[in-house]
Design a protein around this motif. Structure first.
Motif, PDB file in Angstrom:
ATOM      1  N   GLY A 194       0.799  -1.221   0.000  1.00  0.00           N
ATOM      2  CA  GLY A 194       0.000   0.000   0.000  1.00  0.00           C
ATOM      3  C   GLY A 194       0.832   1.271   0.000  1.00  0.00           C
ATOM      4  O   GLY A 194       0.363   2.322  -0.444  1.00  0.00           O
ATOM      5  N   ARG A 195       2.090   1.173   0.474  1.00  0.00           N
ATOM      6  CA  ARG A 195       2.980   2.335   0.476  1.00  0.00           C
ATOM      7  C   ARG A 195       4.258   2.092  -0.323  1.00  0.00           C
ATOM      8  O   ARG A 195       5.199   2.864  -0.240  1.00  0.00           O
ATOM      9  CB  ARG A 195       3.337   2.708   1.914  1.00  0.00           C
ATOM     10  N   ARG A 196       4.255   1.068  -1.095  1.00  0.00           N
ATOM     11  CA  ARG A 196       5.438   0.744  -1.891  1.00  0.00           C
ATOM     12  C   ARG A 196       5.753   1.851  -2.891  1.00  0.00           C
ATOM     13  O   ARG A 196       6.913   2.157  -3.160  1.00  0.00           O
ATOM     14  CB  ARG A 196       5.205  -0.574  -2.625  1.00  0.00           C
ATOM     15  N   TYR A 197       4.723   2.450  -3.432  1.00  0.00           N
ATOM     16  CA  TYR A 197       4.878   3.526  -4.405  1.00  0.00           C
ATOM     17  C   TYR A 197       4.468   4.864  -3.804  1.00  0.00           C
ATOM     18  O   TYR A 197       4.029   5.771  -4.496  1.00  0.00           O
ATOM     19  CB  TYR A 197       4.050   3.209  -5.654  1.00  0.00           C
ATOM     20  N   GLY A 198       4.659   4.973  -2.497  1.00  0.00           N
ATOM     21  CA  GLY A 198       4.167   6.138  -1.775  1.00  0.00           C
ATOM     22  C   GLY A 198       2.727   5.893  -1.346  1.00  0.00           C
ATOM     23  O   GLY A 198       2.114   4.883  -1.689  1.00  0.00           O
ATOM     24  N   ILE A 199       2.169   6.805  -0.598  1.00  0.00           N
ATOM     25  CA  ILE A 199       0.809   6.650  -0.113  1.00  0.00           C
ATOM     26  C   ILE A 199      -0.155   6.460  -1.283  1.00  0.00           C
ATOM     27  O   ILE A 199      -0.026   7.117  -2.319  1.00  0.00           O
ATOM     28  CB  ILE A 199       0.411   7.868   0.754  1.00  0.00           C
ATOM     29  N   SER A 200      -1.122   5.550  -1.133  1.00  0.00           N
ATOM     30  CA  SER A 200      -1.985   5.238  -2.271  1.00  0.00           C
ATOM     31  C   SER A 200      -3.453   5.052  -1.892  1.00  0.00           C
ATOM     32  O   SER A 200      -4.266   4.687  -2.747  1.00  0.00           O
ATOM     33  CB  SER A 200      -1.483   3.973  -2.984  1.00  0.00           C
ATOM     34  N   ASP A 201      -3.798   5.287  -0.637  1.00  0.00           N
ATOM     35  CA  ASP A 201      -5.178   5.119  -0.190  1.00  0.00           C
ATOM     36  C   ASP A 201      -5.758   6.488   0.161  1.00  0.00           C
ATOM     37  O   ASP A 201      -5.299   7.139   1.101  1.00  0.00           O
ATOM     38  CB  ASP A 201      -5.227   4.184   1.015  1.00  0.00           C
ATOM     39  N   LEU A 202      -6.763   6.913  -0.594  1.00  0.00           N
ATOM     40  CA  LEU A 202      -7.317   8.257  -0.419  1.00  0.00           C
ATOM     41  C   LEU A 202      -7.999   8.415   0.934  1.00  0.00           C
ATOM     42  O   LEU A 202      -7.836   9.444   1.599  1.00  0.00           O
ATOM     43  CB  LEU A 202      -8.300   8.567  -1.546  1.00  0.00           C
ATOM     44  N   GLU A 203      -8.745   7.415   1.366  1.00  0.00           N
ATOM     45  CA  GLU A 203      -9.422   7.516   2.660  1.00  0.00           C
ATOM     46  C   GLU A 203      -8.409   7.652   3.792  1.00  0.00           C
ATOM     47  O   GLU A 203      -8.585   8.454   4.717  1.00  0.00           O
ATOM     48  CB  GLU A 203     -10.301   6.289   2.903  1.00  0.00           C
ATOM     49  N   SER A 204      -7.322   6.874   3.724  1.00  0.00           N
ATOM     50  CA  SER A 204      -6.282   6.969   4.740  1.00  0.00           C
ATOM     51  C   SER A 204      -5.619   8.337   4.695  1.00  0.00           C
ATOM     52  O   SER A 204      -5.311   8.928   5.740  1.00  0.00           O
ATOM     53  CB  SER A 204      -5.237   5.873   4.522  1.00  0.00           C
ATOM     54  N   GLY A 242      -3.261  11.588   6.846  1.00  0.00           N
ATOM     55  CA  GLY A 242      -2.138  12.176   6.122  1.00  0.00           C
ATOM     56  C   GLY A 242      -1.163  11.085   5.729  1.00  0.00           C
ATOM     57  O   GLY A 242      -1.567  10.049   5.194  1.00  0.00           O
ATOM     58  N   TYR A 243       0.115  11.307   6.017  1.00  0.00           N
ATOM     59  CA  TYR A 243       1.128  10.289   5.736  1.00  0.00           C
ATOM     60  C   TYR A 243       1.396   9.402   6.949  1.00  0.00           C
ATOM     61  O   TYR A 243       2.197   8.469   6.862  1.00  0.00           O
ATOM     62  CB  TYR A 243       2.439  10.951   5.294  1.00  0.00           C
ATOM     63  N   HIS A 244       0.751   9.676   8.063  1.00  0.00           N
ATOM     64  CA  HIS A 244       0.916   8.840   9.244  1.00  0.00           C
ATOM     65  C   HIS A 244       0.367   7.434   8.971  1.00  0.00           C
ATOM     66  O   HIS A 244      -0.644   7.282   8.274  1.00  0.00           O
ATOM     67  CB  HIS A 244       0.161   9.428  10.438  1.00  0.00           C
ATOM     68  N   LEU A 245       1.021   6.434   9.519  1.00  0.00           N
ATOM     69  CA  LEU A 245       0.472   5.086   9.451  1.00  0.00           C
ATOM     70  C   LEU A 245      -0.702   4.978  10.405  1.00  0.00           C
ATOM     71  O   LEU A 245      -0.593   5.384  11.575  1.00  0.00           O
ATOM     72  CB  LEU A 245       1.533   4.048   9.817  1.00  0.00           C
ATOM     73  N   PRO A 246      -1.839   4.441   9.952  1.00  0.00           N
ATOM     74  CA  PRO A 246      -2.978   4.274  10.861  1.00  0.00           C
ATOM     75  C   PRO A 246      -2.614   3.374  12.029  1.00  0.00           C
ATOM     76  O   PRO A 246      -1.907   2.375  11.850  1.00  0.00           O
ATOM     77  CB  PRO A 246      -4.041   3.619   9.974  1.00  0.00           C
ATOM     78  N   ARG A 247      -3.081   3.716  13.195  1.00  0.00           N
ATOM     79  CA  ARG A 247      -2.860   2.869  14.376  1.00  0.00           C
ATOM     80  C   ARG A 247      -4.063   1.959  14.535  1.00  0.00           C
ATOM     81  O   ARG A 247      -5.112   2.378  15.021  1.00  0.00           O
ATOM     82  CB  ARG A 247      -2.667   3.728  15.628  1.00  0.00           C
ATOM     83  N   THR A 248      -3.898   0.717  14.124  1.00  0.00           N
ATOM     84  CA  THR A 248      -5.010  -0.223  14.182  1.00  0.00           C
ATOM     85  C   THR A 248      -5.143  -0.882  15.547  1.00  0.00           C
ATOM     86  O   THR A 248      -6.171  -1.428  15.881  1.00  0.00           O
ATOM     87  CB  THR A 248      -4.819  -1.328  13.124  1.00  0.00           C
ATOM     88  N   ALA A 249      -4.091  -0.843  16.332  1.00  0.00           N
ATOM     89  CA  ALA A 249      -4.117  -1.442  17.671  1.00  0.00           C
ATOM     90  C   ALA A 249      -2.982  -0.841  18.475  1.00  0.00           C
ATOM     91  O   ALA A 249      -1.977  -0.409  17.927  1.00  0.00           O
ATOM     92  CB  ALA A 249      -3.935  -2.961  17.585  1.00  0.00           C
ATOM     93  N   PRO A 250      -3.139  -0.788  19.820  1.00  0.00           N
ATOM     94  CA  PRO A 250      -2.043  -0.273  20.645  1.00  0.00           C
ATOM     95  C   PRO A 250      -0.787  -1.107  20.453  1.00  0.00           C
ATOM     96  O   PRO A 250      -0.850  -2.318  20.286  1.00  0.00           O
ATOM     97  CB  PRO A 250      -2.589  -0.416  22.079  1.00  0.00           C
TER      98      PRO A 250
END
Length: 313
Positions: free
Chosen positions: A117-127, A132-140
């Motif tokens: 998903g980030r191999r070619y830079g950020i690629s998910d519009l909703e994310s 932004g460019y932060h990685l979503p925190r799916t769990a602590p």
């Protein structure tokens, strides 16, 4: 040399396990967990763990060399197998509540999303809109874990005052303790040829004329949105963006959204992925013997940990 997102340490799962029980790597702010781990819910089938992004411009994308290294599901199963063996081994010496943190399904999913998903830079519009460019925190993030000092640590590592001539309370322990036994039972599949071939293909894809042309189109699109950037592999620090803040700034979010929208407009991800796929296929043809040897080893490890995971489910 630029390297793929995966090769830069986005592999989240292995890092968590390396920290567990690695007293030689402990930092100053670590803490020891000695309480019993609560009973875990039934384990999900490995087939339910993502091995490719589930959304965004890279949804479902894979590459030929993916089959030559452990995927996120394989690595998760390997962690589970290792920790199950730790616990069963330690129980033989009276440590019934030996409790490293349970490997995380959420981390396995996050790895799959991030690797491609980030191999070619950020690629998910909703994310991009949310994070932004932060990685979503799916769990602590799990707390750093170490075995309790004293007998528990000695049996786990095979070294300590409580172990004499390889015996603990008159009972022989495995070489290297329970940790050493688990490593021998479930060795990590090492795939250096695959990693090197992947890095070469990625670098060649970046220099491919079709890819450089789509970079230019993307850069022109970004300029039209008010951002002067020449490559989708954005150096965030150069633009005053910090990824260590708890939340993204308004400016970061605006840049990330424009980034993804321009990738969609120019088909940057599709073009780049297609070219990298072609370069990987060339690497496979040129390095078949070494890669196939690694793949066989990887497949043996994957099959063994999958069987262990199934038996413990």
């Amino acid at each position: 040399m630029k390297t793929p997102f995966k090769a830069l340490g986005a592999t989240l799962l292995t890092g968590v396990l390396v920290a567990c029980g690695s007293t030689e790597q402990a930092g100053q702010n670590t803490r020891t967990v000695t309480a019993a781990v609560p009973e875990s819910p039934p384990r999900l089938p490995l087939s339910g763990i993502l091995t490719a992004p589930s959304s965004g411009l890279a949804k479902g994308l894979t590459l030929p060399l993916d089959d030559y290294s452990l995927n996120s599901a394989d690595q998760y199963a390997w962690q589970v197998a290792i920790q199950d063996r730790w616990q069963s081994c330690m129980a033989q010496y009276g440590f019934k509540d030996f409790g490293p943190p349970e490997p995380s399904i959420q981390a396995a999913t996050a790895q799959a999303e991030a690797d491609m998903g980030r191999r070619y830079g950020i690629s998910d519009l909703e994310s991009a809109r949310k994070h932004g460019y932060h990685l979503p925190r799916t769990a602590p993030e799990p707390s750093h874990w170490e075995p309790a000092k004293g007998a528990e640590e000695a049996v786990f590592t095979g070294d300590g005052a409580e172990v004499t001539d390889g015996l603990y309370e008159g009972k022989r322990i495995p070489d290297g303790g329970c940790r050493g036994e688990a490593k021998r039972m479930f060795p990590m599949a090492l795939t250096p040829h695959s990693a090197e071939a992947e890095a070469r293909a990625y670098e060649k894809s970046m220099d491919d004329s079709d890819v450089t042309k789509v970079f230019e189109k993307w850069s022109t699109c970004m300029k039209g949105r008010g951002f002067k950037v020449g490559t989708p592999l954005i150096e965030h620090d150069d633009l005053g963006i910090s990824l260590t803040t708890p939340t993204p700034s308004v400016e970061e979010t605006a840049l990330a959204v424009a980034d993804v929208e321009c990738k969609k407009k120019t088909d940057l991800v599709g073009v780049w992925h297609g070219k990298e796929k072609a370069w990987q296929q060339q690497e496979l043809a040129k390095n078949a013997a070494g890669l196939e040897k690694e793949k066989k080893q990887k497949d043996r490890v994957a099959a063994k940990v999958a069987q262990a995971y199934k038996n413990e489910s």
